[in-house]
Write an enzyme that holds these catalytic residues in place. Structure first.
Site, PDB file in Angstrom:
ATOM      1  N   GLY A 415       0.823  -1.207   0.000  1.00 14.15           N
ATOM      2  CA  GLY A 415       0.000   0.000   0.000  1.00 14.15           C
ATOM      3  C   GLY A 415       0.852   1.250   0.000  1.00 14.15           C
ATOM      4  O   GLY A 415       1.965   1.261   0.530  1.00 14.15           O
ATOM      5  N   GLN A 419       1.206   9.770   3.408  1.00 15.81           N
ATOM      6  CA  GLN A 419       2.154   9.825   4.510  1.00 15.81           C
ATOM      7  C   GLN A 419       3.234   8.758   4.435  1.00 15.81           C
ATOM      8  O   GLN A 419       4.285   8.908   5.039  1.00 15.81           O
ATOM      9  CB  GLN A 419       1.424   9.692   5.847  1.00 15.81           C
ATOM     10  CG  GLN A 419       0.553  10.882   6.177  1.00 15.81           C
ATOM     11  CD  GLN A 419      -0.149  10.708   7.506  1.00 15.81           C
ATOM     12  OE1 GLN A 419      -0.126   9.645   8.106  1.00 15.81           O
ATOM     13  NE2 GLN A 419      -0.805  11.755   7.964  1.00 15.81           N
ATOM     14  N   VAL A 422       3.556   1.108   2.817  1.00 15.49           N
ATOM     15  CA  VAL A 422       3.382  -0.025   3.722  1.00 15.49           C
ATOM     16  C   VAL A 422       3.953  -1.288   3.093  1.00 15.49           C
ATOM     17  O   VAL A 422       3.657  -1.599   1.933  1.00 15.49           O
ATOM     18  CB  VAL A 422       1.898  -0.234   4.066  1.00 15.49           C
ATOM     19  CG1 VAL A 422       1.737  -1.364   5.073  1.00 15.49           C
ATOM     20  CG2 VAL A 422       1.304   1.046   4.625  1.00 15.49           C
ATOM     21  N   LYS A 436       4.909   0.404   8.199  1.00 18.44           N
ATOM     22  CA  LYS A 436       4.629   1.683   7.534  1.00 18.44           C
ATOM     23  C   LYS A 436       5.872   2.546   7.572  1.00 18.44           C
ATOM     24  O   LYS A 436       6.383   2.880   8.634  1.00 18.44           O
ATOM     25  CB  LYS A 436       3.454   2.394   8.197  1.00 18.44           C
ATOM     26  CG  LYS A 436       3.112   3.716   7.520  1.00 18.44           C
ATOM     27  CD  LYS A 436       1.700   4.185   7.831  1.00 18.44           C
ATOM     28  CE  LYS A 436       1.533   4.661   9.232  1.00 18.44           C
ATOM     29  NZ  LYS A 436       0.191   5.199   9.503  1.00 18.44           N
ATOM     30  N   ASP A 533     -11.030  10.355  12.100  1.00 19.70           N
ATOM     31  CA  ASP A 533     -10.936  10.048  10.666  1.00 19.70           C
ATOM     32  C   ASP A 533     -11.572   8.691  10.369  1.00 19.70           C
ATOM     33  O   ASP A 533     -10.978   7.856   9.672  1.00 19.70           O
ATOM     34  CB  ASP A 533      -9.482  10.075  10.203  1.00 19.70           C
ATOM     35  CG  ASP A 533      -9.354  10.211   8.687  1.00 19.70           C
ATOM     36  OD1 ASP A 533     -10.351  10.589   8.039  1.00 19.70           O
ATOM     37  OD2 ASP A 533      -8.273   9.935   8.146  1.00 19.70           O
TER      38      ASP A 533
END
Length: 736
Positions: A415, A419, A422, A436, A533
Site C-alpha cells: 500500500g 504519509q 506499507v 509503515k 478520521d
C-alpha cells in the site's frame, strides 16, 4: 622559478583530468549550466539536448545572472534535483523548483493578475510533501479550487480575542497554513469566501485576501513573514516530475536504463511492462545523473563517516557501489602489521575487543542521531506524560526489519499513501507483520507519527489494529503493526473482488465491531480518544473478516471531563461532521456522524461522495436522508441487503444511521448506545428472538422524514452546499 612553473602546469593538468573524470550531467555537446543553475538531462538547452518539449530549458541572460525558463509551462526554474542524496543514499522524488505568482481576491487594490497555474497533462505536478498552502487575510476562508471531491484550505481572522498557537507563525490570526496538499495536483486556483457569510452578500464588508503555494524549506530558511505577501509577486514552488512513455525518445531512454545495475527506477504500475510513467535515480552507493551514459559514479563511503561504520578511514576500503571495513594492503602496512602482530599476539584479544567497542560506539552514535531526528525525544516525553500505558512500545532494530522485508523490496509493498508506504514483512518465526515507512520527515508527518504511537500505546482492543512497535534508528521512522490480510472495508463495499461477498450478516457483524471499538475508545480507554478520521478505508478486515479500526495519525486523546477539542478543521469530505465544520469543535459525536456514513455505505453500497448522483445528492448522507424522506429507502439499498436482510431489521438499522447523521450532535446517540442497538439486532438474527429491552428505543420511533432536520434551520441539501465550499485538508493516507 622553473620548479614553480612545473608545479603550476602539473596542477592545471590534474584539474583538467579531474574535470574530465567528473560524471556527465547533460547530453554530450550540450550546455549543462544556465547562470548558477545546473541543467541535468532529461532537461536541456538547445536542439537534441532535452528528452522532449516538456523538458526544454531556455537560458535568458549571460553569466551568473542568467535565468532558466521551462518553456512548456512558462515558468522560471530555480532548482532541479534528479537523483538520490549522496550523504544519505535515500531516494528523493525528482523535483524542479519554479517561480509561480501569488493569488489575491478581487477586492485587492491590484487585482489584474489572479495568478492561477495550470500544468494539466504535463509530466509535472505540485509536490504534496515539499509545499505548504498559505492564505492571508481577515474574515478569510480560502480553499484550493476545482479538486472535488477533495476539500483543502484554511481559515484566518483578525479578532483580538482569538486563541492562536504562538509557536506557529500562521495559526489563524491573519494567516493560516496547511502543510499537506492533495496528491497529483496540476491546477492551482483559490476560492475566497468570508467566514461571516453575511459579508459575502451584496453590500457586506469586503476585504483583500491572499493565498499561495510555497516550498516549505524556502519558507523556513528565508524566514519571511507570510503576512507581507502583498509585496511578493512570485514564490518558489516544488514540482515533482516523471517521464511518460508517450514517444520514441522516452521508450529509448527506458530501454537504455533497463537492467543497469547502478540505476534504480520506480514505476507508476507494479507491472513493469504496462507502466504509464517512470523515474530513476542512481542506486545505493552511487551518485549523479542516471539518465546519461556514465552518469552514475561510485560514492567513496570512506570519505564520509556517516556513510560507513568502519573504525576510521584507514580501516575503510571503498568498493564499487559499497565499501569494506578492512585495512588496505601496502608493503609498508604489511611490514607494520607483521611487526605489530609478532609483538602483540598476547594483546590481540584486547585489541579486538577494543575495535568492536569503538565500532559499536559509532553505530550507537549514528542511531542516536536518527532517533533524535525522528522524534524519539518527543515520543519519550509524550509517553512519560501519559499514565497507565496499556502496552509498552517496542523499539525494533533496522537490521531485523530489513531482514523481514528483504531490504524493503518493492515486491513487498502492499500500500502507498500521502504519509508513507506499507510493506509486508515476516519475522524468522513466521509471524507476518505490516511496516509503515514514512515518505518524508517534516513537522506535520512527524507529529502524526508520534501521535499514532502514543494513541495506540493506550489501546488494547480486538477490533483496533495492534501496534507492535516502531523503529527510529533509520533515516525515516517506521511503524510496525500486526498484518491484516484482507484489505479495507472500502474495497469490499465498492470495488469488484473475487473474494467472499459481504453478506447482510457480515455487514451487520462488521458494523457491530466498529461500533464496539469506537465505544471503547470514547468510554473505556485509559483516557477518552477521538479517532477523527473514521471512514471505510480506515477499517481493515482480517483473515476471519473481523473489523480492525486503523490510522490514528490525527486522533486526539482528551481529559475525562473534556467535552471537545478545538482544531483547524480537517477530515475527509463525505464523512465530515457538519457541526464540527461550523464550530471547529470536534466531539465524540463527530465520530458518531462519521460512523453513520460508514453504516449507510454498508446498507447502500454507495460511495460517500459520487459525481454520478445528482448535485443535491452527491454527499451520501444527504442522498440517504432525502431518500428516506421520500420513502425510497428500499430503492437505494445494496442488492444483498435487500435480498438477505429482514425488512424490519433493515428499517431499524436505517433509523439508527439517520440518528447518527443528525445535524445536532447532542441529538445523536453515543457510540455505546449505537453498539448496544446493533448487538441487539445481531443477537435477534443469531438466536431467532428479539431483545426488546435493547431495541425498545429504536423500535419505538417510526421513520419520520423530518426527524433528522428537526432541530436545525438548515436542510441537508443546504448543508451539502456549504460542505462543497468548506476548506479543510483531505486525509489522503491509504491505510495499512
Amino acid at each position: 622559478m622553473a620548479v614553480h612553473l612545473v608545479m603550476q602546469a602539473f596542477m592545471l593538468l590534474l584539474a583538467c583530468e579531474l574535470a574530465e573524470a567528473a560524471p556527465p550531467i547533460a547530453k554530450p555537446n550540450c550546455k549543462s549550466w544556465c547562470g548558477n543553475l545546473q541543467i541535468p538531462y532529461p532537461f536541456g538547452i538547445g536542439p537534441d539536448c532535452y528528452l522532449d518539449k516538456w523538458f526544454e530549458i531556455v537560458c535568458k541572460g549571460t553569466g551568473g545572472s542568467a535565468q532558466a525558463f521551462l518553456t512548456s509551462i512558462d515558468k522560471e526554474v530555480r532548482q532541479i534535483i534528479i537523483s538520490n542524496n549522496p550523504s544519505t543514499n535515500r531516494f528523493i522524488e525528482p523535483i524542479v523548483q519554479v517561480q509561480v505568482p501569488t493569488i489575491y481576491s478581487k477586492y485587492c487594490k491590484y487585482a489584474g493578475n489572479h495568478g492561477t497555474v495550470n500544468i494539466t497533462r504535463s509530466p509535472f505536478h505540485f509536490s504534496p510533501y515539499h509545499n505548504a498552502f498559505i492564505s492571508v487575510g481577515c474574515d478569510n476562508s480560502a480553499k484550493i479550487a476545482n479538486i472535488f471531491p477533495q476539500i483543502f484550505g484554511c481559515e484566518s481572522d483578525c479578532k483580538k480575542d482569538m486563541k492562536v498557537d504562538k509557536e506557529v507563525e500562521c495559526s489563524g490570526f491573519n494567516c493560516c497554513e496547511l502543510t499537506n496538499i492533495p496528491s497529483n495536483l496540476q491546477a492551482f486556483d483559490v476560492e475566497f469566501r468570508s467566514r461571516n457569510k453575511s459579508n459575502d452578500e451584496e453590500g457586506g464588508k469586503k476585504s483583500c485576501k491572499y493565498a499561495f503555494l510555497a516550498d516549505k524549506e524556502w519558507l523556513e530558511k528565508s524566514k519571511r513573514d507570510p503576512s507581507s505577501v502583498q509585496y511578493w509577486e512570485y514564490v518558489p514552488v516544488v514540482l515533482e516530475w516523471a517521464i511518460f512513455r508517450w514517444n520514441n525518445n522516452s521508450h529509448e531512454l527506458f530501454h537504455f536504463l533497463k537492467g543497469r545495475r547502478n540505476v534504480s527506477c520506480s514505476f507508476s504500475d507494479e507491472h513493469k511492462d504496462y507502466f504509464y510513467s517512470f523515474s530513476c535515480h542512481c542506486a545505493t552507493g552511487y551518485k549523479g545523473n542516471p539518465y546519461v551514459e556514465g552518469g552514475c559514479e561510485d560514492i567513496n563511503e570512506c570519505e564520509d563517516d556517516l556513510l560507513n561504520y568502519c573504525k576510521s578511514k584507514l580501516d575503510c576500503e571503498n568498493t564499487e557501489g559499497g565499501y569494506n571495513c578492512e585495512k588496505r594492503k601496502s608493503k609498508l602496512k604489511t611490514v607494520i602489521v607483521g611487526f605489530v602482530t609478532s609483538l602483540g599476539v598476547l594483546f590481540l584479544p584486547a585489541t579486538w575487543v577494543l575495535y568492536k567497542l569503538i565500532k559499536k560506539k559509532k553505530k550507537i552514535k549514528l542511531k542516536k542521531k536518527f532517533f533524535k531526528k525522528n522524534g524519539g525525544l518527543l515520543l519519550q516525553q509524550q509517553l512519560s506524560s501519559t499514565k497507565n500505558n496499556v502496552q509498552n512500545t517496542k523499539l525494533f532494530s533496522s537490521k531485523e526489519l530489513e531482514k523481514a522485508t528483504d531490504h524493503f523490496s518493492k515486491d513487498r509493498i502492499i500500500g502507498k499513501g500521502g504519509q508513507g508506504t506499507v510493506y509486508k514483512g515476516m519475522w524468522s518465526d513466521g509471524q507476518i507483520i505490516a511496516i509503515k515507512k514514512c515518505n518524508i520527515v517534516d513537522k506535520a508527518n512527524l507529529e502524526h507519527f508520534i501521535n499514532e504511537i502514543v494513541i495506540l500505546s493506550q489501546i488494547n482492543h480486538r477490533n483496533v489494529v495492534k501496534l507492535l512497535g516502531c523503529c527510529l534508528e533509520t533515516e525515516v521512522p517506521l511503524l510496525i503493526y500486526e498484518f491484516i490480510p484482507n484489505g479495507t472495508l472500502f474495497q469490499y463495499i465498492h470495488e469488484e473482488n473475487e473474494g467472499v461477498p459481504l453478506t447482510w450478516a457480515m455487514r451487520l457483524k462488521i458494523a457491530v465491531e466498529i461500533a464496539g471499538a469506537l465505544s471503547y475508545l470514547h468510554s473505556a480507554a485509559s483516557l477518552p480518544i477521538y479517532h477523527r478520521d473514521i471512514k471505510s478505508t480506515n477499517i481493515l478486515l482480517d483473515e476471519k473478516y473481523r473489523a480492525k479500526v486503523a490510522d490514528f495519525g490525527t486522533s486526539k486523546m482528551v481529559k475525562i471531563d473534556q467535552t471537545h477539542v478545538t482544531t483547524l478543521v480537517q477530515g475527509t469530505f463525505g464523512y465530515l461532521d457538519p457541526e464540527y465544520f461550523q464550530t471547529g469543535q470536534f466531539t465524540e459525536k463527530s465520530d458518531v456522524y462519521s460512523f453513520g456514513v460508514v453504516l449507510v455505505e454498508l446498507l447502500t453500497g454507495e460511495k460517500p461522495v459520487s459525481s454520478t448522483r445528482s448535485e443535491e445528492g452527491r454527499s451520501l448522507s444527504t442522498y440517504f436522508i432525502l431518500s428516506m424522506k421520500e420513502n425510497h429507502l428500499f430503492d437505494i439499498l445494496d442488492d444483498c441487503v435487500r435480498k438477505e436482510g429482514d425488512k424490519e431489521d433493515i428499517i431499524i438499522v436505517a433509523n439508527l444511521a439517520k440518528k447518527c447523521l443528525h445535524l445536532n450532535g447532542k441529538e445523536r446517540p453515543t457510540m455505546g448506545e449505537v453498539a448496544m442497538e446493533l448487538q441487539g439486532i445481531q443477537k435477534k438474527d443469531t438466536n431467532g428472538q428479539e431483545n426488546y429491552e435493547e431495541l425498545h428505543n429504536v423500535r419505538s420511533k417510526e421513520i419520520d422524514p423530518s426527524y433528522a432536520c428537526s432541530t436545525s434551520t438548515q436542510s441537508y441539501s443546504e448543508i451539502a452546499s456549504s460542505l462543497s465550499s468548506i476548506v479543510l485538508p483531505s486525509s489522503s493516507f491509504k491505510s495499512l
